[in-house]
Design a protein around this motif. Structure first.
Motif, short mmCIF file in Angstrom:
data_model
loop_
_atom_site.label_atom_id
_atom_site.label_comp_id
_atom_site.label_asym_id
_atom_site.label_seq_id
_atom_site.Cartn_x
_atom_site.Cartn_y
_atom_site.Cartn_z
N THR A 40 -7.97 4.25 2.43
CA THR A 40 -8.50 2.90 2.33
C THR A 40 -7.79 1.94 3.28
O THR A 40 -6.60 2.07 3.53
CB THR A 40 -8.37 2.39 0.88
N SER A 41 -8.55 0.97 3.82
CA SER A 41 -7.96 -0.01 4.73
C SER A 41 -8.98 -1.10 5.05
O SER A 41 -10.19 -0.92 4.83
CB SER A 41 -7.52 0.64 6.04
N TYR B 184 -9.98 -3.80 -5.99
CA TYR B 184 -11.10 -2.91 -5.70
C TYR B 184 -12.29 -3.79 -5.34
O TYR B 184 -12.80 -4.53 -6.17
CB TYR B 184 -11.42 -2.01 -6.90
N LEU C 128 -9.16 10.36 6.48
CA LEU C 128 -10.02 10.03 5.36
C LEU C 128 -10.90 11.21 4.98
O LEU C 128 -11.54 11.82 5.82
CB LEU C 128 -10.90 8.84 5.76
N TRP D 163 -18.60 4.24 1.72
CA TRP D 163 -17.69 3.91 0.62
C TRP D 163 -18.18 2.62 -0.04
O TRP D 163 -18.20 1.58 0.58
CB TRP D 163 -16.26 3.76 1.14
N ALA E 194 -12.89 4.32 -1.89
CA ALA E 194 -11.79 4.56 -0.96
C ALA E 194 -10.52 4.00 -1.58
O ALA E 194 -10.39 2.79 -1.77
CB ALA E 194 -12.06 3.90 0.39
N ALA E 195 -9.59 4.88 -1.90
CA ALA E 195 -8.36 4.46 -2.59
C ALA E 195 -7.16 5.07 -1.88
O ALA E 195 -7.11 5.10 -0.65
CB ALA E 195 -8.43 4.85 -4.06
N TYR E 196 -6.20 5.62 -2.65
CA TYR E 196 -4.93 6.04 -2.07
C TYR E 196 -4.75 7.54 -1.97
O TYR E 196 -3.96 8.02 -1.18
CB TYR E 196 -3.78 5.45 -2.90
N SER F 236 -18.17 -3.16 -1.06
CA SER F 236 -18.57 -3.32 0.33
C SER F 236 -19.89 -4.06 0.44
O SER F 236 -20.83 -3.80 -0.33
CB SER F 236 -18.70 -1.94 1.00
N ILE G 232 -13.79 -0.35 -1.93
CA ILE G 232 -12.64 -0.17 -1.05
C ILE G 232 -11.46 -0.93 -1.63
O ILE G 232 -11.57 -2.10 -1.98
CB ILE G 232 -12.93 -0.68 0.38
N ASN G 233 -10.32 -0.28 -1.74
CA ASN G 233 -9.12 -0.92 -2.27
C ASN G 233 -8.43 -1.68 -1.15
O ASN G 233 -8.11 -1.11 -0.11
CB ASN G 233 -8.19 0.14 -2.87
N ARG H 227 0.84 -1.19 0.00
CA ARG H 227 0.00 0.00 0.00
C ARG H 227 0.87 1.25 0.00
O ARG H 227 0.59 2.25 -0.65
CB ARG H 227 -0.90 -0.01 1.24
#
Length: 354
Positions: A69-70, A264, A23, A86, A37-39, A267, A89-90, A7
């Motif tokens: 993201t987490s 990716y 976030l 979200w 939710a990414a980087y 959820s 989510i990655n 990550r």
């Protein structure tokens, strides 16, 4: 919570990412909007430019990328009891295994996602590996010209022919140190898993503890190469490309590299699953966007239909290049998820024992 260096790689990659610690929350999805939710940083800008904006024009569905993201975020959403903030989510490879076990994410809807151009080795029940990157051997061209550099991990281990220290990744789950040690000891690419941890440690003994400089951040091997502290190292290929763009003279080979990638995931609490899968399908099948993303990042999207349109310098180093299929290995997310704690502990014991 341990933040995997894979990550970190994408957060601070060849494109100088700068994801915020807190976030950023967009508006709740309303059926015509989805949140991812990414980087953060430049990668989110590129994902927005190449995918979100054209997708919105085509479908009317707005896509907003956020950062932070987490796996913890995936858990938080299901615990809240309401619709997910979200929708996508990655997650890393080990995180997706855990998320699936805890039913935090849902299986991919392959009636919506067209995976016909996705190599089967990158397709999973709960996701498809995206933005594939390589863990490679690299060298300082000022000391070792490309035509004189090691070609295999057995040669990388040869301190008589190539004397000097090797910079190697101490984070064995996110880098591929144990896998490389097994390759150096003669294990075939397709027989790496399940990992023979004790054999890998004995292989590292053969290399010699005094010949190894352990690093803990992705930038350290690049700094050690460019400073002259070492002439050979292991690193993620994006870091090497970034260094060369900045004026360094480092070489690497994609041969016998480890392939990793994140997923990716949709959820389980999303109220917009159909829209989320439509967007994921767009990212995985839109040839124009995929080509531009791969040109900008040098990371592979597993859409083989896009490969013919890539420039040769990018095509040659992508793990989806058919010529590399039998020359790279894919890290087993399932094996690492099941064996992470005990393997890390054993590796630390080996380090202390020296």
């Amino acid at each position: 919570m341990h933040l995997p260096k894979r990550r970190q790689l994408l957060k601070a990659s060849a494109l100088a990412l700068a994801a915020p610690a807190v976030l950023r929350r967009p508006a709740l999805a309303d059926g015509k909007a989805i949140n991812v939710a990414a980087y953060g940083g430049v990668v989110n800008d590129q994902l927005t430019k190449f995918f979100a904006e054209p997708f919105a024009k085509e479908t009317g569905i707005k896509v907003t990328f956020g950062a932070g993201t987490s796996l913890a975020l995936a858990k938080l959403q299901t615990m809240s009891g309401g619709p997910a903030q979200w929708d996508i989510i990655n997650l890393t490879g080990s995180e997706i295994v855990q998320a699936a076990k805890e039913k935090l994410i849902v299986p991919y809807d392959y009636s919506i996602i067209d995976a016909s151009h996705v190599p089967p080795e990158y397709k999973e029940k709960y996701g498809i590996k995206f933005s594939l990157f390589l863990f490679v051997m690299c060298w300082d061209r000022k000391k070792i010209p490309d035509d004189k550099a090691p070609k295999t991990w057995a040669e990388f281990w040869d301190t008589k022919r190539w004397p000097g220290k090797r910079s190697m990744d101490a984070n064995i789950s996110d880098g591929s140190t144990l896998e490389l040690a097994l390759l150096a000891d003669g294990v075939p690419l397709h027989k790496l898993f399940p990992l023979d941890v004790e054999r890998a440690l004995k292989s590292l003994d053969k290399l010699g503890r005094d010949n190894i400089v352990w690093y803990n951040t992705n930038q350290e091997p690049i700094q050690q190469l460019t400073s002259g502290a070492v002439s050979l190292a292991t690193a993620f290929h994006g870091r090497v490309l970034l260094a060369d763009k900045a004026g360094a003279s480092l070489g690497f080979t994609p041969d016998y590299a480890g392939v990793s990638g994140n997923y990716y995931c949709v959820s389980a609490a999303s109220a917009n699953k159909t829209e989320a899968f439509k967007f994921l399908n767009y990212m995985l099948t839109d040839v124009k966007g995929d080509v531009e993303y791969m040109k900008a990042t040098a990371y592979a999207i597993p859409n083989t239909a896009a490969l013919p349109q890539l420039p040769k310098d990018i095509y040659d180093i992508l793990p989806t290049n058919p010529a590399l299929k039998d020359k790279v290995f894919i890290k087993s997310d399932a094996w690492w998820a099941a064996n992470l704690d005990k393997t890390v502990q054993r590796f630390k014991e080996w380090q202390i024992g020296g």
